[in-house]
Design an enzyme around this catalytic site. Structure first.
Site, short mmCIF file in Angstrom:
data_model
loop_
_atom_site.label_atom_id
_atom_site.label_comp_id
_atom_site.label_asym_id
_atom_site.label_seq_id
_atom_site.Cartn_x
_atom_site.Cartn_y
_atom_site.Cartn_z
CG ASP A 228 45.13 37.45 40.77
OD1 ASP A 228 46.39 37.36 41.18
OD2 ASP A 228 44.87 36.97 39.52
CG ASP A 229 42.74 36.33 46.55
OD1 ASP A 229 43.56 37.02 47.09
OD2 ASP A 229 41.49 36.47 46.67
#
Ligand code: 6R9
Length: 698
Positions: free
Chosen positions: A568-569
């Protein structure tokens, strides 16, 4: 030859494993690979524990592990209630040891362990151990920033200090369920404060003392504590950091937002700074030393339900503000104690040192709770691991005869860079187990840790877990099986890791994909404080029926797990989780910044570093000064550890026609992999990419 014997032994284990029935949890496979020599070199896939080690270990063989693992998966209630019975419960839990629903399609996500059971984790950490005769055993050693400054507390002394503070907090009106924010460095007062809160049923929220005033106020505003506890200053390496000033600024901010704090308890950290130059707000601020010693050293325990909250710990997510991860009491207690015992093969004679700060989950579970629940002697280190020089860790290891040393790959890599002589000048012969946490440990750092620090005789427990999981999830059991440098190996008891593809379909055998967990385990977090929606959306909606970890993972032919980092970020800088969105919002708040996009790039020591693409407001010229001031803005809003390594000027950002920033392309540009940009034709303006590349060296 010894190695042959070892190999044969393991082959025998492996043979018998073939006959293990496969349960819901996919009983791990351990295939034999012949080992040539004991030293871990690149050619040697497997690193075996010595026979002496295995023989004395809690889990001495793969068979024993498989037997216990199988039981934990097939009969979780039986497995965990047997372990839980070794703790003190004022009242036993209800008939159902646990209940769970992780499947959003079947209703609300819900996890409960030992519900109805009445206990107290502080009582189990302290009173129970004192009653068992450990009163005079050292619970906590304290090693100061400057060499020659140290301290220690026995279990009885620690209990007394905790009770005094607990009595004070009660006097200040702190009741069961109330939040207390703790902003302290690694002084003994930090675990003391956590335990005092737990004793009276208050919910502690420790904020790492490297966070900025803004981050601190954000957390205060979110959980609205009755009391904030801090100290005036701390020395870290040669620097003095004025923590109280940071707290003052945070409290001004929180008051403005309607969360005024009436009580701020301040420990006078005399080694860093005398009290007379500390800024003071009469009526609100109180010196710890002026009040706490006057309180009685006994304090009745507040008995709580296993499912009553124990603490909140904020962590970064891929979007928006930090998430308040909520852990409850009973399951967390049983899980941290058990994982500590097995993954570190803990024995009463051990001296344990975890270099993590209590401001992170590792410090919660494996500085404070896990070790104390086991009656261990544990080191609390205030300083920096390379101060006064890069030999400090081994100096401490020799000084206290540390047997278990648990740290992060970033520290291993930085010490490795400084050279072997800092290590080899110390004996380190007390060491028997090493541990790693926070990010994947690359095989070359693993080998250096193993061969140089551990003299090729200490198994490494590379523990994969998260703030959300409370305790270890995938971890070696050091005496049980051969290790592979860089692999976290196999699941802990009761944990069912699965690897799924983009569609959420479980993939078997040798594979890679998204790491999820099936079913619950006692240490799992129960919600995000005040944001149940986000809890479901982030963790349980991406792949229905599973807890989604946010990590990528592959499984090799022998069943070993290899964590490959966040999908994910979230960027992992020196083991610290930092959300790209948080850094972007800090950058964009700068008046000259129009837009920002942040990605992670590989970094030799930190694992990952932050790389920021910044679009300035119309007509603003690029300058070195502006670059510095943008970085400063991140330091001020989040903390120094989140400062971007690089600012890349960006006249525009690569976006899809629907306006989504294509980070994949930015990652490639940031890491200079220009021939791997992939398909850029879907961009709203493909020219942006050329412009960015041309500004790469500005
Ligand atoms: C305990 C802790 C969690 C994230 C996690 C993963 C990474 C942690 C790791 C590891 C590979 C290991 N991570 N331990 N990756 N091998 N042994 O660090 O908690 O701060 O919440 O970070 O850290 O990416 O998802 P937290």
């Amino acid at each position: 030859n010894n190695n042959d014997i070892r190999t044969i032994n393991h082959l025998r284990h492996v043979d018998s494993m073939a006959t293990m029935p496969s349960g819901a949890g996919k009983i791990p496979r351990l295939n034999a690979v012949i080992l040539g020599e004991a030293l871990a070199t690149e050619e040697n896939d497997l690193v075996f524990p010595t026979d002496e080690f295995s023989q004395q270990a809690h889990v001495p063989s793969p068979q024993k592990y498989l037997e216990m693992y199988k039981r934990s998966i097939e009969d979780p209630a039986g497995f965990w209630s047997e372990i839980a019975s070794q703790f003190y419960w004022k009242q036993k839990w209800d008939d159902s040891v646990y209940s769970e629903n992780l499947d959003v399609s079947k209703g609300r996500v819900n996890i409960e362990w030992f519900k109805g059971g009445i206990t107290n984790i502080c009582y189990n950490c302290l009173d129970k151990n004192v009653e068992a005769g450990l009163g005079d055993k050292i619970a906590l050693y304290w090693e100061g920033n400057d060499t020659g400054f140290d301290d220690s507390l026995t279990y009885s002394q620690l209990l007394h200090k905790v009770c005094q503070l607990a009595n004070y907090l009660k006097d200040m009106g702190v009741q069961k369920g109330d939040a207390v924010v703790i902003y302290l460095p690694m002084l003994l007062e930090l675990p003391i404060t956590m335990l005092a809160c737990a004793r009276i049923g208050a919910v502690h929220s420790v904020v790492f003392a490297g966070f900025s005033a803004e981050s601190l106020s954000q957390r205060i505003i979110d959980c609205k504590p009755k009391v904030v506890i801090t100290c005036n200053a701390v020395k870290r390496g040669p620097k003095i950091i004025h923590l109280k000033d940071i707290v003052d600024a945070a409290l001004v901010e929180s008051a403005k937002t309607g969360v005024p704090i009436d009580t701020c308890l301040v420990y006078e950290n005399q080694l860093a700074m005398k009290r007379d130059i500390t800024k003071w707000q009469d009526g609100r601020d109180i010196w710890w030393q002026d009040v706490i010693p006057k309180y009685p050293t006994e304090c009745a325990v507040e008995w709580v339900d296993a499912e009553d909250p124990l603490f909140l710990l904020y962590t970064s997510g891929s979007t928006g503000k930090p998430k308040g991860v909520l852990h409850t009491t009973g399951g967390y207690m049983v899980y941290t104690a058990t994982t500590f015992k097995y993954a570190f093969d803990y024995k009463p004679s051990d001296v344990y040192w975890c270099t993590a700060d209590c401001g992170w989950i590792t410090g919660h579970s494996y500085v404070t709770y896990g070790p104390l629940l086991n009656g261990a002697s544990c080191i609390v280190f205030e300083g920096a691991p390379n101060y006064p020089d890069s030999g400090r860790c081994w100096d401490i290891v020799d000084k206290y005869k540390v047997t278990i040393f648990y740290t992060a790959p970033t520290l291993v890599r930085s010490l490795m860079r400084d050279g072997d002589e800092y290590v080899t000048r110390y004996s380190r012969k007390s060491l028997r187990i090493l541990g790693s946490v926070g990010e994947p440990i690359n095989p070359s750092a693993w080998r250096w840790f193993y061969n140089v620090v551990g003299d090729s005789r200490c198994p490494i427990s590379d523990t994969w877990w998260q703030t959300e999981t409370g305790g270890f999830m995938i971890t070696p059991l050091p005496g049980a099986w051969p290790q592979k440098p860089g692999s976290a190996t196999f699941p802990f008891f009761g944990v069912k890791p699965v690897i799924v593809d983009e569609k959420g379909v479980e993939i078997e055998g040798e594979c890679s994909g998204y790491l999820c967990v099936k079913g619950s385990w006692p240490g799992a977090f129960r919600t995000l404080y005040g944001d149940y929606e986000r809890y479901e959306t982030t963790y349980f909606k991406p792949f229905t029926g599973y807890y989604f970890t946010g990590d990528g993972c592959s499984r090799d032919k022998d069943g070993y797990h290899w964590l490959t980092g966040r999908v994910d970020d979230v960027i992992n800088v020196s083991g610290h989780r930092i959300g790209t969105a948080e850094v972007e919002s800090a950058l964009v708040s700068h008046p000259k910044c129009a837009e920002a996009a942040v990605v992670g790039i590989e970094h030799e020591v930190k694992g990952q570093a932050i790389y920021a693409f910044v679009t300035l407001v119309e007509g603003e010229p690029y300058s070195e000064e502006l670059r510095k001031s943008l970085i400063l803005s991140v330091r001020k809003q989040i903390g120094a550890f989140a400062a971007p390594e690089r600012i890349h000027w960006a006249p525009g950002l690569p976006k899809t026609r629907s306006g989504k920033i294509m980070r994949r392309i930015l990652r490639k540009i940031a890491s200079g992999q220009l021939d791997e940009l992939g398909d850029t034709s879907t961009l709203a303006d493909p020219n942006v990419v050329e412009q960015l590349i041309s500004l790469s060296n500005c």
